[in-house]
Design a protein around this motif. Structure first.
Motif, mmCIF file in Angstrom:
data_model
loop_
_atom_site.group_PDB
_atom_site.id
_atom_site.type_symbol
_atom_site.label_atom_id
_atom_site.label_comp_id
_atom_site.label_asym_id
_atom_site.label_seq_id
_atom_site.Cartn_x
_atom_site.Cartn_y
_atom_site.Cartn_z
ATOM 1 N N THR A 10 0.742 -1.232 -0.026
ATOM 2 C CA THR A 10 0.089 -0.093 0.095
ATOM 3 C C THR A 10 0.793 1.121 0.113
ATOM 4 O O THR A 10 0.657 2.194 -0.849
ATOM 5 C CB THR A 10 -1.017 -0.046 1.285
ATOM 6 N N LEU A 11 1.776 1.278 1.038
ATOM 7 C CA LEU A 11 2.722 2.486 0.900
ATOM 8 C C LEU A 11 3.674 2.480 -0.272
ATOM 9 O O LEU A 11 3.584 3.850 -1.028
ATOM 10 C CB LEU A 11 3.663 2.530 1.938
ATOM 11 N N ARG A 12 4.003 1.724 -0.923
ATOM 12 C CA ARG A 12 4.897 1.784 -2.137
ATOM 13 C C ARG A 12 3.971 2.350 -3.256
ATOM 14 O O ARG A 12 4.473 3.056 -3.892
ATOM 15 C CB ARG A 12 5.382 0.287 -2.692
ATOM 16 N N ARG A 13 2.526 1.742 -3.174
ATOM 17 C CA ARG A 13 1.781 2.273 -4.390
ATOM 18 C C ARG A 13 1.355 3.708 -4.103
ATOM 19 O O ARG A 13 1.455 4.503 -5.174
ATOM 20 C CB ARG A 13 0.382 1.450 -4.472
ATOM 21 N N ALA A 14 1.418 4.110 -2.902
ATOM 22 C CA ALA A 14 0.918 5.697 -2.648
ATOM 23 C C ALA A 14 2.158 6.494 -2.980
ATOM 24 O O ALA A 14 1.711 7.425 -3.555
ATOM 25 C CB ALA A 14 0.540 5.536 -0.955
ATOM 26 N N TRP A 15 3.365 6.136 -2.594
ATOM 27 C CA TRP A 15 4.523 6.944 -2.746
ATOM 28 C C TRP A 15 4.997 6.814 -4.095
ATOM 29 O O TRP A 15 6.037 7.251 -4.476
ATOM 30 C CB TRP A 15 5.532 6.605 -1.578
ATOM 31 N N GLU A 16 4.611 5.753 -5.080
ATOM 32 C CA GLU A 16 5.328 5.376 -6.279
ATOM 33 C C GLU A 16 5.363 6.628 -7.275
ATOM 34 O O GLU A 16 6.389 6.751 -8.196
ATOM 35 C CB GLU A 16 4.827 4.255 -6.943
ATOM 36 N N HIS A 17 4.618 7.712 -7.246
ATOM 37 C CA HIS A 17 4.487 8.690 -7.928
ATOM 38 C C HIS A 17 5.209 10.187 -7.265
ATOM 39 O O HIS A 17 5.066 10.970 -7.752
ATOM 40 C CB HIS A 17 2.848 9.044 -8.392
ATOM 41 N N ILE A 18 5.758 9.896 -6.025
ATOM 42 C CA ILE A 18 6.271 11.187 -5.399
ATOM 43 C C ILE A 18 7.764 10.962 -5.797
ATOM 44 O O ILE A 18 8.608 10.025 -5.793
ATOM 45 C CB ILE A 18 6.286 10.923 -3.962
ATOM 46 N N PRO A 19 8.147 12.049 -6.693
ATOM 47 C CA PRO A 19 9.379 11.993 -7.146
ATOM 48 C C PRO A 19 10.499 12.328 -6.148
ATOM 49 O O PRO A 19 10.270 12.898 -5.043
ATOM 50 C CB PRO A 19 9.335 13.266 -8.225
ATOM 51 N N ALA A 20 11.891 12.171 -6.656
ATOM 52 C CA ALA A 20 12.970 12.545 -5.816
ATOM 53 C C ALA A 20 12.684 14.011 -5.536
ATOM 54 O O ALA A 20 12.470 14.971 -6.733
ATOM 55 C CB ALA A 20 14.077 12.281 -6.554
ATOM 56 N N PRO A 21 12.931 14.654 -4.234
ATOM 57 C CA PRO A 21 13.015 16.224 -4.265
ATOM 58 C C PRO A 21 14.243 16.760 -4.715
ATOM 59 O O PRO A 21 15.236 16.032 -5.055
ATOM 60 C CB PRO A 21 12.970 16.064 -2.544
ATOM 61 N N ARG A 68 8.587 19.734 1.788
ATOM 62 C CA ARG A 68 8.194 18.905 0.754
ATOM 63 C C ARG A 68 8.876 17.652 0.672
ATOM 64 O O ARG A 68 8.685 16.674 0.298
ATOM 65 C CB ARG A 68 8.154 19.655 -0.498
ATOM 66 N N ALA A 69 10.399 17.863 1.022
ATOM 67 C CA ALA A 69 11.256 16.660 1.139
ATOM 68 C C ALA A 69 11.026 15.805 2.247
ATOM 69 O O ALA A 69 11.124 14.460 2.057
ATOM 70 C CB ALA A 69 12.932 17.411 0.906
ATOM 71 N N ALA A 70 10.649 16.394 3.344
ATOM 72 C CA ALA A 70 10.480 15.535 4.485
ATOM 73 C C ALA A 70 9.132 14.662 4.208
ATOM 74 O O ALA A 70 8.942 13.591 4.388
ATOM 75 C CB ALA A 70 10.085 16.358 5.773
ATOM 76 N N ALA A 71 8.192 15.371 3.814
ATOM 77 C CA ALA A 71 6.915 14.584 3.323
ATOM 78 C C ALA A 71 7.293 13.493 2.268
ATOM 79 O O ALA A 71 6.810 12.332 2.420
ATOM 80 C CB ALA A 71 6.066 15.405 2.731
ATOM 81 N N ALA A 72 8.201 13.621 1.317
ATOM 82 C CA ALA A 72 8.528 12.769 0.352
ATOM 83 C C ALA A 72 9.083 11.600 1.054
ATOM 84 O O ALA A 72 8.675 10.369 0.843
ATOM 85 C CB ALA A 72 9.381 13.358 -0.610
ATOM 86 N N TYR A 73 10.260 11.902 1.876
ATOM 87 C CA TYR A 73 11.105 10.607 2.351
ATOM 88 C C TYR A 73 10.249 10.103 3.488
ATOM 89 O O TYR A 73 10.625 9.295 4.033
ATOM 90 C CB TYR A 73 12.274 11.279 2.867
ATOM 91 N N LEU A 74 9.163 10.680 4.083
ATOM 92 C CA LEU A 74 8.457 10.028 5.213
ATOM 93 C C LEU A 74 7.952 8.720 4.884
ATOM 94 O O LEU A 74 7.877 7.789 5.281
ATOM 95 C CB LEU A 74 7.215 10.886 5.600
ATOM 96 N N GLY A 75 7.612 8.580 3.373
ATOM 97 C CA GLY A 75 7.252 7.253 2.867
ATOM 98 C C GLY A 75 8.394 6.109 2.926
ATOM 99 O O GLY A 75 8.281 5.154 3.475
ATOM 100 N N THR A 76 9.679 6.584 2.911
ATOM 101 C CA THR A 76 10.900 5.811 2.889
ATOM 102 C C THR A 76 10.949 5.369 4.254
ATOM 103 O O THR A 76 11.105 4.041 4.497
ATOM 104 C CB THR A 76 12.141 6.741 2.299
ATOM 105 N N TYR A 77 10.739 6.354 5.180
ATOM 106 C CA TYR A 77 11.049 5.794 6.611
ATOM 107 C C TYR A 77 9.737 5.048 7.116
ATOM 108 O O TYR A 77 10.139 3.896 8.041
ATOM 109 C CB TYR A 77 11.029 7.138 7.649
ATOM 110 N N LEU A 78 8.451 5.113 6.561
ATOM 111 C CA LEU A 78 7.343 4.164 6.825
ATOM 112 C C LEU A 78 7.774 2.971 6.394
ATOM 113 O O LEU A 78 7.196 1.747 6.943
ATOM 114 C CB LEU A 78 6.204 4.848 6.388
ATOM 115 N N LEU A 79 8.178 2.718 5.368
ATOM 116 C CA LEU A 79 8.615 1.449 4.698
ATOM 117 C C LEU A 79 9.506 0.766 5.633
ATOM 118 O O LEU A 79 9.525 -0.298 5.896
ATOM 119 C CB LEU A 79 9.305 1.628 3.370
#
Length: 159
Positions: A10-21, A68-79
């Motif tokens: 679920t997380l990967r699908r949600a964050w897969e469209h978030i680009p690198a900051p 915006r970068a913290a929001a993007a990489y929150l997904g990484t940390y959740l994974l």
């Protein structure tokens, strides 16, 4: 109840469209966490960061990055958190004390939700985050946390 494996998908699908900051959003990371940690993130989308490396596991940047970068990489940390919890379920021990504490601190901070999560994450990511919050509350035995901080995380995720 959803398990860590389902939530990871679920997380990967949600964050897969978030680009690198943009790289400039990470410029202070090299100074704060070291060049190796900076290289683990720069020009990498959140789902592309290698969460198994020491460069990642020794780095706790979410409070220091532009929002915006913290929001993007929150997904990484959740994974990473979910992977650590799955490993703990499998082996009885966990290895991710620094990153785990970092994620839980961010998720239990109302200001982090107001500055980072709500304005910078799309609905799909926030929905996935609510699922993670419910999972954390249900598996609080793995986290060693009292009910109150986890109830706060769930409440923040639903508001």
């Amino acid at each position: 109840m959803t398990d860590a494996g389902d939530l990871t998908v679920t997380l990967r699908r949600a964050w897969e469209h978030i680009p690198a900051p943009p790289a400039e959003d990470l410029q202070l990371m090299a100074w704060a966490s070291g060049e190796e940690s900076w290289r683990a993130f720069v020009n990498k989308a959140p789902v592309e960061v290698d969460i198994a490396t020491p460069a990642f596991l020794g780095c706790t940047p979410l409070y220091d990055l532009p929002y915006r970068a913290a929001a993007a990489y929150l997904g990484t940390y959740l994974l990473s958190l979910l992977e650590g919890m799955q490993d703990q379920e499998d082996s009885g021990i966990f290895y991710d004390i620094l990153t785990r504490a970092h994620v839980l601190a961010c998720l239990s901070d109302p200001d982090f939700w107001e500055r980072v999560i709500r304005p910078h994450l799309p609905g799909e990511c926030r929905t996935a985050l609510t699922e993670v919050a419910l999972y954390l509350a249900a598996r609080r035995d793995l986290l060693g946390l009292d009910e109150q901080p986890l109830a706060e995380i769930v409440s923040l995720s639903k508001s």
